[in-house]
Design a protein around this motif. Structure first.
Motif, PDB file in Angstrom:
ATOM      1  N   HIS A 196       1.007  -1.139   0.113  1.00 16.58           N
ATOM      2  CA  HIS A 196       0.095   0.238   0.235  1.00 16.58           C
ATOM      3  C   HIS A 196       0.520   1.076  -0.209  1.00 16.58           C
ATOM      4  CE1 HIS A 196       0.825  -0.622   3.809  1.00 16.58           C
ATOM      5  NE2 HIS A 196       0.739   0.455   3.969  1.00 16.58           N
ATOM      6  N   ARG A 197       2.352   1.173  -0.186  1.00 15.25           N
ATOM      7  CA  ARG A 197       3.206   2.002   0.285  1.00 15.25           C
ATOM      8  C   ARG A 197       3.224   2.880  -0.813  1.00 15.25           C
ATOM      9  NH1 ARG A 197       4.488   0.114   5.550  1.00 15.25           N
ATOM     10  NH2 ARG A 197       5.755  -1.694   4.321  1.00 15.25           N
ATOM     11  N   THR A 198       2.891   2.151  -1.625  1.00 16.59           N
ATOM     12  CA  THR A 198       3.777   1.997  -3.756  1.00 16.59           C
ATOM     13  C   THR A 198       2.796   2.037  -4.321  1.00 16.59           C
ATOM     14  OG1 THR A 198       5.636   0.940  -3.007  1.00 16.59           O
ATOM     15  CG2 THR A 198       5.038   1.597  -4.991  1.00 16.59           C
ATOM     16  N   PHE A 199       2.610   3.369  -5.106  1.00 15.98           N
ATOM     17  CA  PHE A 199       1.445   3.819  -6.415  1.00 15.98           C
ATOM     18  C   PHE A 199       2.389   2.809  -7.293  1.00 15.98           C
ATOM     19  CE2 PHE A 199      -0.967   5.572  -9.944  1.00 15.98           C
ATOM     20  CZ  PHE A 199      -2.014   5.051  -9.160  1.00 15.98           C
ATOM     21  N   VAL A 200       1.279   1.807  -8.066  1.00 14.61           N
ATOM     22  CA  VAL A 200       1.292   0.983  -9.566  1.00 14.61           C
ATOM     23  C   VAL A 200       1.529   2.245 -10.273  1.00 14.61           C
ATOM     24  CG1 VAL A 200       1.992  -0.479 -11.068  1.00 14.61           C
ATOM     25  CG2 VAL A 200       2.556  -0.829  -8.344  1.00 14.61           C
ATOM     26  N   SER A 201       1.928   3.063 -11.303  1.00 16.83           N
ATOM     27  CA  SER A 201       1.642   3.481 -12.624  1.00 16.83           C
ATOM     28  C   SER A 201       1.388   2.439 -13.850  1.00 16.83           C
ATOM     29  CB  SER A 201       2.095   4.733 -12.872  1.00 16.83           C
ATOM     30  OG  SER A 201       1.579   5.356 -13.936  1.00 16.83           O
ATOM     31  N   CYS A 202      -0.106   2.363 -14.165  1.00 22.23           N
ATOM     32  CA  CYS A 202      -0.342   1.327 -15.066  1.00 22.23           C
ATOM     33  C   CYS A 202      -0.586   2.406 -16.359  1.00 22.23           C
ATOM     34  CB  CYS A 202      -1.577   0.710 -15.209  1.00 22.23           C
ATOM     35  SG  CYS A 202      -1.287   0.142 -13.167  1.00 22.23           S
ATOM     36  N   ILE A 203       0.097   1.704 -18.030  1.00 24.34           N
ATOM     37  CA  ILE A 203      -0.017   1.651 -19.297  1.00 24.34           C
ATOM     38  C   ILE A 203      -1.395   1.604 -19.442  1.00 24.34           C
ATOM     39  CG2 ILE A 203       2.603   1.286 -19.277  1.00 24.34           C
ATOM     40  CD1 ILE A 203       2.358  -0.570 -20.300  1.00 24.34           C
ATOM     41  N   PHE A 250      -8.868  -3.054   4.600  1.00 21.36           N
ATOM     42  CA  PHE A 250      -7.595  -3.089   3.523  1.00 21.36           C
ATOM     43  C   PHE A 250      -7.387  -2.056   2.908  1.00 21.36           C
ATOM     44  CE2 PHE A 250     -10.473  -6.020   1.164  1.00 21.36           C
ATOM     45  CZ  PHE A 250      -9.763  -4.885  -0.035  1.00 21.36           C
ATOM     46  N   ASP A 251      -6.339  -1.388   2.920  1.00 18.41           N
ATOM     47  CA  ASP A 251      -6.010   0.422   2.781  1.00 18.41           C
ATOM     48  C   ASP A 251      -6.583  -0.278   0.928  1.00 18.41           C
ATOM     49  OD1 ASP A 251      -4.577   2.876   2.422  1.00 18.41           O
ATOM     50  OD2 ASP A 251      -4.080   2.012   0.944  1.00 18.41           O
ATOM     51  N   SER A 252      -6.904   1.010   0.362  1.00 16.13           N
ATOM     52  CA  SER A 252      -7.715   1.471  -1.220  1.00 16.13           C
ATOM     53  C   SER A 252      -5.963   0.856  -1.626  1.00 16.13           C
ATOM     54  CB  SER A 252      -8.498   2.804  -1.154  1.00 16.13           C
ATOM     55  OG  SER A 252      -6.663   3.715  -1.233  1.00 16.13           O
ATOM     56  N   ASN A 253      -5.055   1.533  -1.745  1.00 14.56           N
ATOM     57  CA  ASN A 253      -4.084   1.115  -2.236  1.00 14.56           C
ATOM     58  C   ASN A 253      -2.962  -0.288  -2.427  1.00 14.56           C
ATOM     59  OD1 ASN A 253      -2.244   2.129  -4.563  1.00 14.56           O
ATOM     60  ND2 ASN A 253      -0.219   2.227  -2.722  1.00 14.56           N
TER      61      ASN A 253
END
Length: 304
Positions: A196-203, A250-253
């Motif tokens: 949750h501490r890392t946002f994954v930028s998607c393509i 659970f956290d949203s991310n």
């Protein structure tokens, strides 16, 4: 295998940019996970809040009594077999069968589930985690019948809610309440603790009316294999198992997903998303238009 880099140039000023670049990226989260404290009105103690902050999720064994589980299970059966509900856009049918996959905005269809949403065992914990009043961004029933219940590929809910619903930051929490026993082998929820501490930028750009296909099987907004491998190597994977009546907040991310259910044992749950009233949605960040309100609410009235 090298992990995607967060140092690549952005194509937008938004910290949580996604679906706008030809390359994925791993972006550090800026906001806290737990906004409240043990002194806030709620049922969590300091250790439970610490666990939630560290792992991105917390489990509550036996949130519901056996009698309550039986009552809600009967309500799920009633809804799934109601012809009017099945004919409603809020009812999603499995891609490969005639079985009900999900029913959205269920707290507005069912008085029993509306009462559950407002139960302090549920909403009180959400308020404590988010440190504010909360409203329901989304509610649904997930059915995963035996011998064919489809899985949900790895994803972060916040990535979709940010891109397609206009949720500004990951200040939302989901509550999944099991109405059947969750085994490791019947398509249980899997979470990468700490992801949750890392946002994954998607393509991949968001197509028009993406929700019509993504609710049956998500493709746009799912992370690339290298990003998933990097997160799994860093955090590992936990299977969320437990008796009927247990709950997971659970956290949203959180990076999470579940496999197909090819066993005889069904897996169903009530799923409620609480968003902070200080984090209400704006226009979508990376989609042509808003999704329907039964998927991403525009009524920000606090739960009472």
């Amino acid at each position: 295998m090298s992990a995607p880099s967060s140092s690549r140039p952005r194509t937008t000023q938004d910290r949580y940019y996604t679906r706008v670049s030809s390359e994925p990226a791993l972006i550090d989260r800026a906001e806290p996970t737990v906004w409240g404290s043990e002194s806030s009105a709620g049922m969590y103690g300091a250790q439970e809040l610490h666990t939630h902050a560290e792992k991105g999720f917390s489990q509550v064994p036996q949130l519901l009594t056996p009698d309550e589980v039986a009552g809600y299970a009967a309500e799920l059966d009633r809804l799934a077999n109601d012809p009017l509900v099945r004919a409603d856009d809020r009812c999603i049918i499995e891609k490969k069968s005639d079985e009900v996959r999900s029913i959205f905005e269920v707290h507005k269809i069912s008085d029993a589930i509306a009462r559950l949403v407002a139960d302090d065992r549920v909403v009180g914990r959400a308020r404590q985690i988010l440190g504010s009043d909360v409203y329901v961004h989304q509610s649904r029933i997930n059915y995963k019948p035996g011998f064919g219940g489809g899985g949900f590929y790895w994803h972060s809910d916040f990535e979709t809610w940010h891109a397609e619903d206009g949720m500004p930051t990951p200040r939302a929490v989901s509550c999944s309440i099991s109405l059947t026993e969750n085994y490791p082998y019947n398509g249980c929820l899997m979470i990468m603790p700490g992801s949750h501490r890392t946002f994954v930028s998607c393509i991949g750009e968001t197509p028009e009316d993406n929700y019509r296909s993504s609710l049956k099987e998500q493709e746009i907004g799912t992370p690339d294999p290298d990003s998933l491998t990097a997160l799994a190597n860093r955090h590992g994977i936990e299977m969320i198992t437990g008796k009927a009546g247990s709950a997971t907040f659970f956290d949203s991310n959180c990076m999470h997903g579940s496999g197909d259910n090819i066993t005889p044992y069904p897996r169903s749950n009530i799923f409620i998303v609480f968003n902070s009233v200080e984090n209400t949605c704006v226009e979508p960040y990376y989609a042509p238009k808003r999704r329907p309100e039964y998927i991403g609410a525009r009524d920000f009235t606090p739960v009472r």
